[in-house]
Design an enzyme around this catalytic site. Structure first.
Site, short mmCIF file in Angstrom:
data_model
loop_
_atom_site.label_atom_id
_atom_site.label_comp_id
_atom_site.label_asym_id
_atom_site.label_seq_id
_atom_site.Cartn_x
_atom_site.Cartn_y
_atom_site.Cartn_z
N ASP A 109 -7.77 19.30 -13.55
CA ASP A 109 -8.04 17.94 -14.02
C ASP A 109 -7.71 17.92 -15.52
O ASP A 109 -8.42 18.50 -16.33
CB ASP A 109 -9.51 17.60 -13.75
N TYR A 135 -16.77 16.91 -14.45
CA TYR A 135 -17.30 15.55 -14.51
C TYR A 135 -18.37 15.38 -13.42
O TYR A 135 -18.18 15.81 -12.28
CB TYR A 135 -16.14 14.56 -14.32
N ARG A 168 0.86 -1.21 0.00
CA ARG A 168 0.00 0.00 0.00
C ARG A 168 0.89 1.24 0.00
O ARG A 168 0.59 2.24 -0.66
CB ARG A 168 -0.95 0.00 1.21
N LYS A 226 -8.73 6.93 -18.81
CA LYS A 226 -9.08 7.50 -20.11
C LYS A 226 -7.90 7.43 -21.07
O LYS A 226 -7.40 6.35 -21.33
CB LYS A 226 -9.60 8.93 -19.89
O1 P1T Z 1 -13.74 7.18 -13.47
P1 P1T Z 1 -12.53 7.61 -12.70
O2 P1T Z 1 -11.27 6.97 -13.15
O3 P1T Z 1 -12.74 7.52 -11.22
O4 P1T Z 1 -12.29 9.17 -13.05
C1 P1T Z 1 -13.21 10.16 -12.74
C2 P1T Z 1 -13.06 11.31 -13.69
C3 P1T Z 1 -12.34 12.42 -13.30
N1 P1T Z 1 -12.16 13.48 -14.13
C4 P1T Z 1 -12.69 13.50 -15.35
C5 P1T Z 1 -12.48 14.69 -16.23
C6 P1T Z 1 -13.42 12.41 -15.82
O5 P1T Z 1 -13.91 12.45 -17.06
C7 P1T Z 1 -13.63 11.28 -14.97
C8 P1T Z 1 -14.43 10.11 -15.40
N2 P1T Z 1 -15.27 10.37 -16.48
C9 P1T Z 1 -16.10 9.47 -17.08
C10 P1T Z 1 -16.25 8.21 -16.67
C11 P1T Z 1 -16.84 9.99 -18.23
O6 P1T Z 1 -17.38 9.20 -19.04
O7 P1T Z 1 -16.88 11.22 -18.40
#
Ligand code: P1T
Length: 379
Positions: free
Chosen positions: A172, A98, A46, A197
């Site tokens: 972000d 988001y 961890r 992503k």
């Molecule tokens: O899904 P996760 O890995 O926890 O990430 C969250 C997140 C944070 N910031 C942005 C700009 C994001 O687009 C996302 C996740 N977004 C999607 C799942 C989506 O389809 O927009």
């Protein structure tokens, strides 16, 4: 070294124990100690794992930061950053973030005494007038999700640091990736990613990351990363590392395909509005061209037929898969108001129901356009 070289090599020297050219997946929860408290840099997974260390070093290099931290998801990364704050602290956030970020802020963190204001971060004066004496963090996405609005990173960073020297700017950078835009070099204090992503790039892993320049911030975040424990496993770190190696070539093609899709859509009679950062119709096109290497791989669009037409269109595509998420090699299509941003429904930052969001993948662009053509034909 240049970006493409760092993506393949930063943090990824051949394995010192075996010479393995690819970073091994250290699938272990703990590490043998030579004596009590005497070890080779790793105690418990961890706290640290060599596969994660490689990923964290590569992310730091690509963002032009000094330190990277990997997390189990983008939301885990976001949550850990917000734990730098204390009850009574105030956050100014973009009003186009988001949906899951908005949900975390409003439905979880507000309950722990943090205050949030949502503003249009493309307007400097709106950011300025939202600042309070207790503002400790400004949080924004550029391009934003899903409206692809562009905020001026250098101007916002200057404003925040001048007006509130004790506040941080967190960006972000999920939609742009460090290949297109490097917020730390423009004055941001923290960069956050959903590595799920473009960085992972193949829709086969969920992960998150934070990159900073400051050693003090890194120390506090590394403490939280270990204390809270929302860390990624070694296989997930390996998958993101593998994705990073091809990030530059993938982003170039994503952008070529997305620009062509945006041009095509803009010329269709069924289309009301196309949103793409490098498209002539985009309100911040000039800023986007200064701040980003390309317009990226995301396109948003509204149809003259409204929400009903949008739902019909996304249900008719065959190459574009109807699904949440973005940034993979395959093209995806979705309705944010009903899917990724459903948690903003009824809120002041609600997304319009007829908006379609496309994550333009790496398929042949003629096939992508033909697919959209057949999906729009009946409208
Ligand atoms: O899904 P996760 O890995 O926890 O990430 C969250 C997140 C944070 N910031 C942005 C700009 C994001 O687009 C996302 C996740 N977004 C999607 C799942 C989506 O389809 O927009």
């Amino acid at each position: 070294m240049k970006f493409e070289t760092q993506a393949i090599h930063a943090g990824q020297d051949p394995d010192s124990a075996t010479g393995a050219v690819m970073t091994p997946i250290y699938q272990t929860s703990t590490f043998a100690q030579q004596g009590v408290g005497r070890h080779r840099g790793y105690e418990y997974a961890r706290t640290g794992n060599p596969t994660r260390t490689a990923l964290e070093a590569c992310l730091a290099a690509l963002e032009g930061g000094a330190h990277g931290l990997a997390f189990a998801s983008g939301m885990a990364a976001t949550d850990t950053v917000l734990r730098l704050l204390a009850p009574g602290d105030h956050v100014v956030a973009g009003r186009d973030v988001y949906g899951g970020t908005y949900r975390l802020f409003e439905r979880v963190l507000k309950g722990y005494g943090l205050e949030f204001s949502y503003v249009d971060t493309t307007q400097l004066s709106d950011v300025e007038s939202a600042l309070r004496p207790n503002t400790r963090l400004v949080w924004l996405e550029t391009p934003s999700n899903p409206l692809l609005r562009i905020s001026d990173l250098r101007a916002v960073a200057d404003l925040v640091h001048r007006a509130r020297p004790s506040a941080w700017l967190a960006v972000d950078n999920t939609f742009a990736t460090p290949y297109l835009q490097r917020p730390l070099e423009l004055g941001a204090d923290l960069v956050i990613h959903s590595t799920t992503k473009y960085l992972g790039g193949h829709s086969d892993v969920v992960g998150g990351a934070v990159v900073v320049r400051s050693s003090e911030l890194h120390e506090r975040l590394a403490f939280l990363q270990n204390a809270v424990g929302a860390v990624p496993g070694p296989l997930d770190c390996f998958l993101v590392l593998r994705g990073l190696k091809t990030l530059a070539v993938r982003m170039d093609r994503h952008a070529l395909n997305a620009a062509a899709v945006a041009e095509y859509l803009a010329a269709q009679s069924q289309v009301e509005r196309v949103i793409y950062p490098f498209h002539a119709s985009h309100p911040e096109q000039d800023l986007a061209r200064r701040q980003m290497r390309s317009g990226g791989g995301m396109v948003s669009v509204t149809l003259r037929g409204g929400a009903a037409a949008a739902v019909r269109a996304v249900e008719r595509t065959r190459v574009f898969t109807l699904a949440e998420s973005l940034g993979g090699v395959e093209s995806l299509i979705e309705i944010p108001a009903a899917m990724t941003h459903a948690s903003t429904a009824g809120s002041p930052i609600e997304v319009e129901p007829g908006l379609i969001r496309l994550s333009v993948g790496l398929e042949n662009v003629e096939d992508l356009i033909a697919d959209l053509q057949q999906a729009l034909q009946a409208e």
